[in-house]
Design an enzyme around this catalytic site. Structure first.
Site, PDB file in Angstrom:
ATOM      1  N   TYR A 183       0.865  -1.181   0.000  1.00 48.50           N
ATOM      2  CA  TYR A 183       0.000   0.000   0.000  1.00 48.50           C
ATOM      3  C   TYR A 183       0.902   1.232   0.000  1.00 48.50           C
ATOM      4  O   TYR A 183       0.988   1.944  -0.969  1.00 48.50           O
ATOM      5  CB  TYR A 183      -0.967   0.022   1.179  1.00 48.50           C
ATOM      6  CG  TYR A 183      -1.862   1.246   1.118  1.00 48.50           C
ATOM      7  CD1 TYR A 183      -2.917   1.307   0.210  1.00 48.50           C
ATOM      8  CD2 TYR A 183      -1.623   2.360   1.923  1.00 48.50           C
ATOM      9  CE1 TYR A 183      -3.713   2.443   0.114  1.00 48.50           C
ATOM     10  CE2 TYR A 183      -2.415   3.496   1.836  1.00 48.50           C
ATOM     11  CZ  TYR A 183      -3.461   3.538   0.925  1.00 48.50           C
ATOM     12  OH  TYR A 183      -4.243   4.658   0.829  1.00 48.50           O
ATOM     13  N   SER A 197      -5.112   1.213  -5.340  1.00 48.19           N
ATOM     14  CA  SER A 197      -5.241   2.613  -4.956  1.00 48.19           C
ATOM     15  C   SER A 197      -3.842   3.220  -4.805  1.00 48.19           C
ATOM     16  O   SER A 197      -3.065   3.214  -5.762  1.00 48.19           O
ATOM     17  CB  SER A 197      -6.081   2.740  -3.688  1.00 48.19           C
ATOM     18  OG  SER A 197      -6.465   4.078  -3.457  1.00 48.19           O
ATOM     19  N   TYR A 198      -3.470   3.713  -3.620  1.00 44.42           N
ATOM     20  CA  TYR A 198      -2.087   4.167  -3.449  1.00 44.42           C
ATOM     21  C   TYR A 198      -1.138   2.995  -3.695  1.00 44.42           C
ATOM     22  O   TYR A 198      -0.034   3.175  -4.229  1.00 44.42           O
ATOM     23  CB  TYR A 198      -1.886   4.721  -2.044  1.00 44.42           C
ATOM     24  CG  TYR A 198      -0.692   5.661  -1.909  1.00 44.42           C
ATOM     25  CD1 TYR A 198      -0.868   7.040  -1.810  1.00 44.42           C
ATOM     26  CD2 TYR A 198       0.607   5.185  -1.865  1.00 44.42           C
ATOM     27  CE1 TYR A 198       0.213   7.900  -1.682  1.00 44.42           C
ATOM     28  CE2 TYR A 198       1.692   6.035  -1.736  1.00 44.42           C
ATOM     29  CZ  TYR A 198       1.485   7.395  -1.647  1.00 44.42           C
ATOM     30  OH  TYR A 198       2.564   8.239  -1.526  1.00 44.42           O
TER      31      TYR A 198
END
Length: 259
Positions: free
Chosen positions: A65, A150-151
């Site tokens: 992440y 996502s990130y």
């Protein structure tokens, strides 16, 4: 239920064990510590393949992440029930997760290093994590993939493009590909504005590094993603086409942001 006074057990509220847990054989990951190239202490988690796959080194998948407000490596049941990691481990991959600088709950200095320079120090730490695995004899050089959403999708793409000597493949799910197109309330607290930090925005953009692609890149996105809009992946596709680079694409027409 325990006493606040001395910690003594007062009562057991619930102790029923779900019988399905024994059937799926979930082994907790190994929690590890390592230092990056600057001497900063980082925490990681290793999911080892079952014994039937023999001894290390193993082909490796990094699950990342890497962004603010999140801590992936925690001494918690949630780490054990990360089912994608458990599944890949069952197929013979070593799965590794590392909390790089910029991630949460390590203090302002640790978290704030990414100010005005997203996508640099985080990639450095992920690279150092894989090099540490290689030093331990756990990982096969040249057989390291990275996956995130996502990130984490942004990080997967950036790691593949900025460290092709380390990462051979990436699956980038719902990636932010250029920070000038993401929510200003989130982006500007770390990056300032494009007007005040033009070079930071340029270097932090996946688009700026598209021509460096050497490994295998898979892009995944939901077409009604309300957070990281599909436009991010579309812009990266255009950059890859311009750079004459190949990629794979999986689209989910009815899916939003959460994987």
């Amino acid at each position: 239920l325990c006493s606040l006074k001395d910690g003594a057990k007062v009562a057991v509220l619930f102790e029923k064990i779900d019988p399905r847990l024994e059937q799926i054989h979930l082994s907790p990951p190994e929690l590890v510590k390592l230092n990056n190239r600057h001497g900063d202490l980082l925490y990681g988690a290793i999911y080892r393949p079952p014994q039937r796959f023999g001894s290390s080194p193993f082909p490796t998948v990094v699950f990342v992440y890497g962004g603010p407000h999140a801590q992936m490596v925690i001494n918690s049941w949630l780490l054990t029930v990360r089912m994608r990691a458990q599944y890949l481990s069952s197929l013979g991959f070593l799965v590794f997760t590392l909390d790089n600088r910029g991630s949460a709950r390590r203090g302002l200095e640790f978290e704030g290093v990414i100010k005005h320079k997203i996508g640099h120090y985080e990639v450095e730490d992920q690279v150092d994590g894989v090099r540490w695995l290689q030093q331990q004899g756990l990982t096969v050089a040249g057989k390291v993939g990275i996956n995130g959403w996502s990130y984490g999708g942004y990080m997967a793409a950036m790691c593949l493009l900025k460290a092709p000597e380390i990462f051979s493949a990436a699956v980038a799910g719902a990636p932010v590909t250029d920070w000038d197109g993401y929510d200003t309330h989130y982006t500007e607290r770390y990056m300032g504005t494009p007007q005040t930090n033009p070079d930071g925005y340029k270097q932090s953009s996946v688009l700026s590094h598209a021509e460096n692609l050497q490994g295998a890149l898979m892009l995944v996105h939901g077409l009604i993603d309300e957070n990281v809009h599909f436009r991010h992946t579309a812009r990266l596709i255009n950059a890859l086409i311009t750079a004459r680079k190949g990629y794979e694409l999986i689209l989910f027409p009815d899916e939003r942001h959460l994987p």
